[in-house]
Design a protein around this motif. Structure first.
Motif, PDB file in Angstrom:
ATOM      1  N   GLN A  29      31.205  47.514 -22.863  1.00 48.41           N
ATOM      2  CA  GLN A  29      31.013  48.240 -21.607  1.00 48.41           C
ATOM      3  C   GLN A  29      30.720  47.310 -20.425  1.00 48.41           C
ATOM      4  OE1 GLN A  29      31.536  51.708 -21.458  1.00 48.41           O
ATOM      5  NE2 GLN A  29      32.373  51.078 -23.437  1.00 48.41           N
ATOM      6  N   LEU A  30      30.976  46.012 -20.604  1.00 48.15           N
ATOM      7  CA  LEU A  30      30.788  45.074 -19.493  1.00 48.15           C
ATOM      8  C   LEU A  30      31.688  45.470 -18.329  1.00 48.15           C
ATOM      9  CD1 LEU A  30      30.643  41.653 -21.358  1.00 48.15           C
ATOM     10  CD2 LEU A  30      28.839  42.610 -19.907  1.00 48.15           C
ATOM     11  N   ILE A  31      31.109  45.492 -17.148  1.00 45.83           N
ATOM     12  CA  ILE A  31      31.854  45.786 -15.928  1.00 45.83           C
ATOM     13  C   ILE A  31      32.173  44.479 -15.214  1.00 45.83           C
ATOM     14  CG2 ILE A  31      31.733  46.847 -13.637  1.00 45.83           C
ATOM     15  CD1 ILE A  31      29.790  48.929 -14.910  1.00 45.83           C
ATOM     16  N   LYS A  32      31.152  43.623 -15.079  1.00 47.09           N
ATOM     17  CA  LYS A  32      31.278  42.388 -14.292  1.00 47.09           C
ATOM     18  C   LYS A  32      30.363  41.331 -14.870  1.00 47.09           C
ATOM     19  CE  LYS A  32      31.946  40.024 -10.246  1.00 47.09           C
ATOM     20  NZ  LYS A  32      31.347  38.753 -10.485  1.00 47.09           N
ATOM     21  N   VAL A  33      30.841  40.110 -14.991  1.00 41.07           N
ATOM     22  CA  VAL A  33      29.989  38.985 -15.343  1.00 41.07           C
ATOM     23  C   VAL A  33      30.113  37.923 -14.257  1.00 41.07           C
ATOM     24  CG1 VAL A  33      30.050  39.345 -17.846  1.00 41.07           C
ATOM     25  CG2 VAL A  33      31.738  37.869 -16.790  1.00 41.07           C
TER      26      VAL A  33
END
Length: 124
Positions: A69-73
């Motif tokens: 569920q990562l959106i942005k790193v």
């Protein structure tokens, strides 16, 4: 909506005035994490990134979500010399769930052994 500010009990407590993560509604924001205090602290950038993503996974689990569920790193590195090892760690972590990403080269992190720091935003 209330802000939930939490440390992850499975990680070392922050030594500064911050928490591991802040949740606002269905979005979870993490502080920058490093491999400080782990066996990977003196390792390669890839080894450090793997440990950081394990930490991010622990934070995600605490909030009922996962790294899928990562959106942005946002990734801070002290050198681009080992970028291949970092990309390998990212590819292994993301699979088909690639987030938006920024990569920033910095002069240094708070300990000379550290090569990478990663902060993330994920859906809950």
């Amino acid at each position: 909506m209330a802000l939930i500010r939490q440390n992850c009990p499975d990680l070392e407590s922050p030594v500064g005035p911050y928490v591991h993560a802040v949740r606002y509604g269905d979005v979870l924001y993490t502080s920058g994490l490093t491999a400080f205090g782990t066996k990977a602290q003196k390792g390669t950038i890839g080894e450090q990134a793997e440990v950081i993503f394990e930490q991010l996974g622990q934070i995600a689990k605490q909030h009922g979500t996962s790294l899928s569920q990562l959106i942005k790193v946002t990734i801070f590195v002290t050198s681009l010399d080992e970028i291949g090892g970092l990309r390998d760690a990212l590819t292994a972590t993301y699979g088909d769930n690639k987030p938006a990403s920024s990569l920033v080269e910095v002069v240094g992190l708070f300990s000379p052994d550290l090569k990478v720091e990663i902060e993330a935003v994920m859906a809950v």
